[in-house]
Design an enzyme around this catalytic site. Sequence first.
Site, PDB file in Angstrom:
ATOM      1  N   HIS A 153      -0.072  -5.121  -0.005  1.00 24.18           N
ATOM      2  CA  HIS A 153       0.901  -4.598   0.882  1.00 24.18           C
ATOM      3  C   HIS A 153       0.730  -4.405   2.104  1.00 24.18           C
ATOM      4  O   HIS A 153       1.486  -4.098   3.048  1.00 24.18           O
ATOM      5  CB  HIS A 153       1.627  -3.595   0.013  1.00 24.18           C
ATOM      6  CG  HIS A 153       1.031  -2.270   0.129  1.00 24.18           C
ATOM      7  ND1 HIS A 153       0.421  -1.680  -0.975  1.00 24.18           N
ATOM      8  CD2 HIS A 153       0.974  -1.149   1.144  1.00 24.18           C
ATOM      9  CE1 HIS A 153      -0.094  -0.527  -0.567  1.00 24.18           C
ATOM     10  NE2 HIS A 153       0.332  -0.355   0.727  1.00 24.18           N
ATOM     11  N   ASP A 183      -1.909  -5.569  -6.671  1.00 21.94           N
ATOM     12  CA  ASP A 183      -1.569  -5.000  -5.320  1.00 21.94           C
ATOM     13  C   ASP A 183      -3.047  -5.271  -4.329  1.00 21.94           C
ATOM     14  O   ASP A 183      -3.199  -4.490  -3.486  1.00 21.94           O
ATOM     15  CB  ASP A 183      -1.273  -3.827  -5.073  1.00 21.94           C
ATOM     16  CG  ASP A 183      -0.547  -3.410  -3.593  1.00 21.94           C
ATOM     17  OD1 ASP A 183      -0.252  -4.598  -3.033  1.00 21.94           O
ATOM     18  OD2 ASP A 183      -0.585  -2.213  -3.320  1.00 21.94           O
ATOM     19  N   SER A 262      -4.098   3.367   1.842  1.00 19.22           N
ATOM     20  CA  SER A 262      -4.054   2.115   1.158  1.00 19.22           C
ATOM     21  C   SER A 262      -5.166   1.333   1.249  1.00 19.22           C
ATOM     22  O   SER A 262      -5.372   0.932   2.521  1.00 19.22           O
ATOM     23  CB  SER A 262      -2.774   1.541   1.238  1.00 19.22           C
ATOM     24  OG  SER A 262      -1.630   2.323   0.785  1.00 19.22           O
TER      25      SER A 262
END
Length: 310
Positions: A153, A183, A262
Amino acid sequence: MPRPAVYSSSASRRPGRAGAPAQQSSQPIGGEAPAAAPPPPAVPAAPAQRWQAHPRAAWALVLLLAALLVASLLHQGPPVPRLSQKDIDDAVLRTLETTTLPSAVTRAVEAVAPSVVRVAGYGRAKKGKEEVERGIGTGVVIVNTGIILTNLHVVAGSDRITVTFHDGTETTASITGVQAENDLAVLQAHKIPDDLEAAPLRSTQDLRPGDQVAAVGFPFGIGPSASAGVVSGLEREFTSPEGKRQLSNLIQFDAAANPGNSGGPLITMDGEVVGIVTAILNPTSARTFIGIGFAVPIENAAAAVGMPPF
């Protein structure tokens, strides 16, 4: 007529040592002369007399003995004092009192820091043609040829991706692999530093709730930043707020993580990567950390680049 008395002639003087009187001897009239007395034995000269006779040799011997003594003293050197157990204990205590040792978290973060990179994705603005930053995240080098793991993402939909290494080197990168169910995205940097280091990876098989961990990354683009906590749970599930993504078999942790973390590494106190930070749980729209974060186990992440399982 009586005859005159006849007397013997006087004894002649024999030469002797200077100043010594000549010895006299009597000889009977008309008899043989006695044998001459033997000469006295020679007496050896005393040591003092010999050194007096050779003064240069005496001084040479004295100088030789002095030189040998000085050389012996220099060879031995000063005596080495013997250390007692109390001396050793006192030295250790002074070291502990005057030296601040780094914490376990500090050592762990320093071990992995050279492998952590800042990842940014760029795209065109909806209105206009100028390029804008669409997302900022973190990545970790897992192969020193420039192979980087990050979250999908972070880079999805980007026209251009850049990575900034620990030494400040900035370069573009390409997506070479995707694992959407976890992810994850694999990047290949187009340029790498000469001394690039890959982060050490560790299996999660012996990971337990309560184990200390740290998260390293660029929260809100600030960093590299580090936060510490513990493993809160294993095999957790997470659904994104939009309901577009559901993840499973996650590591739950309570080290602070925010947008920008992230794709960064979750590490043990040995500085080994056990997971890739991927999400935070927040039931509000604030998108800030409230104590629950999730990471994809490193076994899944390694599989994304075709690395063999642990």
